[in-house]
Design a protein around this motif. Sequence first.
Motif, PDB file in Angstrom:
ATOM      1  N   LYS A   1      -5.762  -1.982  12.581  1.00 31.34           N
ATOM      2  CA  LYS A   1      -4.339  -2.077  12.285  1.00 31.34           C
ATOM      3  C   LYS A   1      -3.606  -2.034  13.606  1.00 31.34           C
ATOM      4  O   LYS A   1      -3.735  -1.068  14.356  1.00 31.34           O
ATOM      5  CB  LYS A   1      -3.907  -0.937  11.365  1.00 31.34           C
ATOM      6  CG  LYS A   1      -2.475  -1.004  10.939  1.00 31.34           C
ATOM      7  CD  LYS A   1      -2.137   0.192  10.006  1.00 31.34           C
ATOM      8  CE  LYS A   1      -0.655   0.144   9.583  1.00 31.34           C
ATOM      9  NZ  LYS A   1      -0.347   1.303   8.703  1.00 31.34           N
TER      10      LYS A   1
ATOM     11  N   LEU B   1      -8.318  -8.676  12.436  1.00 31.81           N
ATOM     12  CA  LEU B   1      -9.797  -8.719  12.474  1.00 31.81           C
ATOM     13  C   LEU B   1     -10.272  -8.680  13.908  1.00 31.81           C
ATOM     14  O   LEU B   1      -9.700  -9.359  14.779  1.00 31.81           O
ATOM     15  CB  LEU B   1     -10.291 -10.000  11.769  1.00 31.81           C
ATOM     16  CG  LEU B   1     -11.802 -10.168  11.580  1.00 31.81           C
ATOM     17  CD1 LEU B   1     -12.361  -9.107  10.638  1.00 31.81           C
ATOM     18  CD2 LEU B   1     -12.109 -11.558  11.001  1.00 31.81           C
TER      19      LEU B   1
ATOM     20  N   ASP C   1      -6.704 -13.053  11.616  1.00 30.16           N
ATOM     21  CA  ASP C   1      -7.968 -13.200  10.885  1.00 30.16           C
ATOM     22  C   ASP C   1      -9.048 -13.920  11.707  1.00 30.16           C
ATOM     23  O   ASP C   1     -10.013 -14.405  11.130  1.00 30.16           O
ATOM     24  CB  ASP C   1      -7.723 -13.933   9.576  1.00 30.16           C
ATOM     25  CG  ASP C   1      -7.095 -15.322   9.793  1.00 30.16           C
ATOM     26  OD1 ASP C   1      -6.670 -15.612  10.949  1.00 30.16           O
ATOM     27  OD2 ASP C   1      -7.051 -16.106   8.839  1.00 30.16           O
TER      28      ASP C   1
ATOM     29  N   LYS D   1      -7.581  -5.000   2.122  1.00 34.22           N
ATOM     30  CA  LYS D   1      -7.225  -6.225   2.843  1.00 34.22           C
ATOM     31  C   LYS D   1      -8.138  -6.404   4.044  1.00 34.22           C
ATOM     32  O   LYS D   1      -8.598  -7.507   4.325  1.00 34.22           O
ATOM     33  CB  LYS D   1      -5.750  -6.166   3.282  1.00 34.22           C
ATOM     34  CG  LYS D   1      -5.278  -7.448   3.926  1.00 34.22           C
ATOM     35  CD  LYS D   1      -3.800  -7.302   4.360  1.00 34.22           C
ATOM     36  CE  LYS D   1      -3.355  -8.617   5.040  1.00 34.22           C
ATOM     37  NZ  LYS D   1      -1.934  -8.467   5.467  1.00 34.22           N
ATOM     38  N   GLY D   2      -8.397  -5.288   4.765  1.00 36.39           N
ATOM     39  CA  GLY D   2      -9.240  -5.371   5.942  1.00 36.39           C
ATOM     40  C   GLY D   2     -10.680  -5.762   5.609  1.00 36.39           C
ATOM     41  O   GLY D   2     -11.314  -6.540   6.345  1.00 36.39           O
TER      42      GLY D   2
ATOM     43  N   GLU E   1      -4.646  -1.391   2.662  1.00 37.51           N
ATOM     44  CA  GLU E   1      -4.991  -1.943   4.009  1.00 37.51           C
ATOM     45  C   GLU E   1      -6.508  -2.091   4.160  1.00 37.51           C
ATOM     46  O   GLU E   1      -6.970  -3.048   4.734  1.00 37.51           O
ATOM     47  CB  GLU E   1      -4.420  -1.040   5.103  1.00 37.51           C
ATOM     48  CG  GLU E   1      -2.909  -1.048   5.169  1.00 37.51           C
ATOM     49  CD  GLU E   1      -2.375  -0.020   6.164  1.00 37.51           C
ATOM     50  OE1 GLU E   1      -1.184  -0.139   6.570  1.00 37.51           O
ATOM     51  OE2 GLU E   1      -3.133   0.900   6.538  1.00 37.51           O
TER      52      GLU E   1
ATOM     53  N   ILE F   1      -2.872  -5.730   9.657  1.00 41.11           N
ATOM     54  CA  ILE F   1      -4.336  -5.692   9.588  1.00 41.11           C
ATOM     55  C   ILE F   1      -4.837  -6.923  10.318  1.00 41.11           C
ATOM     56  O   ILE F   1      -4.491  -8.058   9.973  1.00 41.11           O
ATOM     57  CB  ILE F   1      -4.814  -5.669   8.138  1.00 41.11           C
ATOM     58  CG1 ILE F   1      -4.236  -4.447   7.386  1.00 41.11           C
ATOM     59  CG2 ILE F   1      -6.328  -5.712   8.052  1.00 41.11           C
ATOM     60  CD1 ILE F   1      -4.689  -3.096   7.960  1.00 41.11           C
TER      61      ILE F   1
ATOM     62  N   LEU G   1      -5.458   4.482   7.363  1.00 43.65           N
ATOM     63  CA  LEU G   1      -5.319   3.214   6.618  1.00 43.65           C
ATOM     64  C   LEU G   1      -5.080   3.585   5.138  1.00 43.65           C
ATOM     65  O   LEU G   1      -5.629   4.558   4.617  1.00 43.65           O
ATOM     66  CB  LEU G   1      -6.549   2.336   6.717  1.00 43.65           C
ATOM     67  CG  LEU G   1      -6.847   1.711   8.098  1.00 43.65           C
ATOM     68  CD1 LEU G   1      -8.235   1.075   8.088  1.00 43.65           C
ATOM     69  CD2 LEU G   1      -5.795   0.691   8.468  1.00 43.65           C
TER      70      LEU G   1
ATOM     71  N   PHE H   1     -12.303  -4.328  11.598  1.00 45.76           N
ATOM     72  CA  PHE H   1     -10.908  -4.707  11.399  1.00 45.76           C
ATOM     73  C   PHE H   1     -10.084  -3.503  11.820  1.00 45.76           C
ATOM     74  O   PHE H   1     -10.580  -2.382  11.966  1.00 45.76           O
ATOM     75  CB  PHE H   1     -10.588  -5.166   9.951  1.00 45.76           C
ATOM     76  CG  PHE H   1     -10.562  -4.104   8.938  1.00 45.76           C
ATOM     77  CD1 PHE H   1      -9.353  -3.408   8.639  1.00 45.76           C
ATOM     78  CD2 PHE H   1     -11.706  -3.728   8.228  1.00 45.76           C
ATOM     79  CE1 PHE H   1      -9.346  -2.401   7.684  1.00 45.76           C
ATOM     80  CE2 PHE H   1     -11.668  -2.733   7.283  1.00 45.76           C
ATOM     81  CZ  PHE H   1     -10.487  -2.052   7.015  1.00 45.76           C
TER      82      PHE H   1
END
Length: 472
Positions: free
Chosen positions: A164, A171, A22, A211-212, A208, A169, A204, A162
């Motif tokens: 994967k 940043l 993150d 979350k991203g 995801e 995931i 994604l 962001f």
Amino acid sequence: MSDKPEKLIADDGLRLDGRRADEIRPMKIEIGVLSRADGSCYLEWGRNKILVGVFGPREAHPRRTQRPDTAVIRYRYNMASFSVEDRARPGPSRRSIEISKVSREAFEPVIMTELFPKTAIDIFVEVLQADAGTRTAAINASSIALADAGIPMKGLITSCAFGKVDGQIVLDLNKEEDNYGDADFPVAMTQDGEITLLQMDGHLTPEEIKKGLELVKKGCKEILEIQQAVLRKKFETPVEEPEGEAAETAEAENKAVEAEASIESSSKTVVVEELIEEAEEFKEEISEETVLAEVCSAEEISDVEELKEIIEEAETRSGEDILEEVIEAEVEEEAEEEAFEDEAEFEASFEASFEEVSEPEEVEELEAEETVSGREETEFESEDFTEEESQLEDEGGSEEITSEEAFESDLEIESEAKSRKELSAEETVEEKAEETGEKAEEAGEAEEEKSEGPWKVVKDPSEAGSRGENNE
Ligand code: UDP
């Protein structure tokens, strides 16, 4: 291109560059780096290096691009050929045109284009060094450059991506994560969280992406804080404008001082010129006075020279000529005194004889006596004559004495001359002494002549006879 690493995220959750999932890469921002742009920004985000210049609002050319109710935003993304590991082809590309379009659209919701109809706002992006996420980095830099150019905006635009990687995931992808990751999802949003750009490359799931997007909001918030801090640092710092005002004030003061100095210098110049003129006039007067003084001094010098010559002559004559003059004066005085005594005797005898003739009773006796006295006088005259001769002989002796005295005076003069150590003067003294002797002889002859004078008058028989004839 480097080989794919076995793991992009280590077991401890750290990524290859040491970040957590993150965390964003470190960001560095500079504002106003281009002097010819209305606004500019240089941004380093990780290993990305982006330069942005903003121009406008300005008249849109060509005119067909103008819009009557609003300004047009022109966004040009360009990747330098040296910005990537493999040389990038210069000029616009499909990718760069796509990035330019999505980036321009990312700003359209916030730029107050309605305030500047028929104008254009140009945003030029130059990617100097690429390491994934160049479009998001360029959007962040362009937001700062627009603010630096004073373009009215509803708020700043921030962008972050962001992705994967290794099923996670994360940043803000770096180059390895972008190239070997499973998905890349760039996002741009306003300060209020409204998304202005959203792209997706990869696969994604909605969970995801959700979350991203949460991670991107977090990342954009951090980026917004950095942008605001940078802009606040520039526009809230009360140093530069006062410096400019102070500089202007200082320039004005310097100009005033220079003007005063020029006035003073001009006035001084005038004063100096006047002084020079006065000095020249005074110089001319002085030259005239100098000439007069030189003339006077020349006359005085001539007088002084004459006086010096007189003094020198007097000094040379002091020992010789003065003595001669004294001797001559003494000789003349003695001769005059003797002549005066003889005249007195003659007058006395003449008066006595005249008294004898004036008495008639004693005429016969006088005649007899005259015969006797005539004889007696004749005898007396003869005796006196012999005496006169003897006196003359004596006077001749006196001449010898006089010459001896002159000789003594010569010795004195010689001693004086020797005392003065003027050897040349000795000859002169000797000559003068000889002349003195001659003059003494002449003085003696003159005395003799003068002494003869009364004798001839009184005791000359012929004259006595004539006197007797007169008496008769
Ligand atoms: N890249 C490259 N050559 C190119 C284009 C891209 O090496 O011609 C690299 C560059 O490092 C870039 C990355 O690939 O940052 C990802 O490019 P992408 O198209 O995804 O755009 P970005 O992520 O930079 O916004």
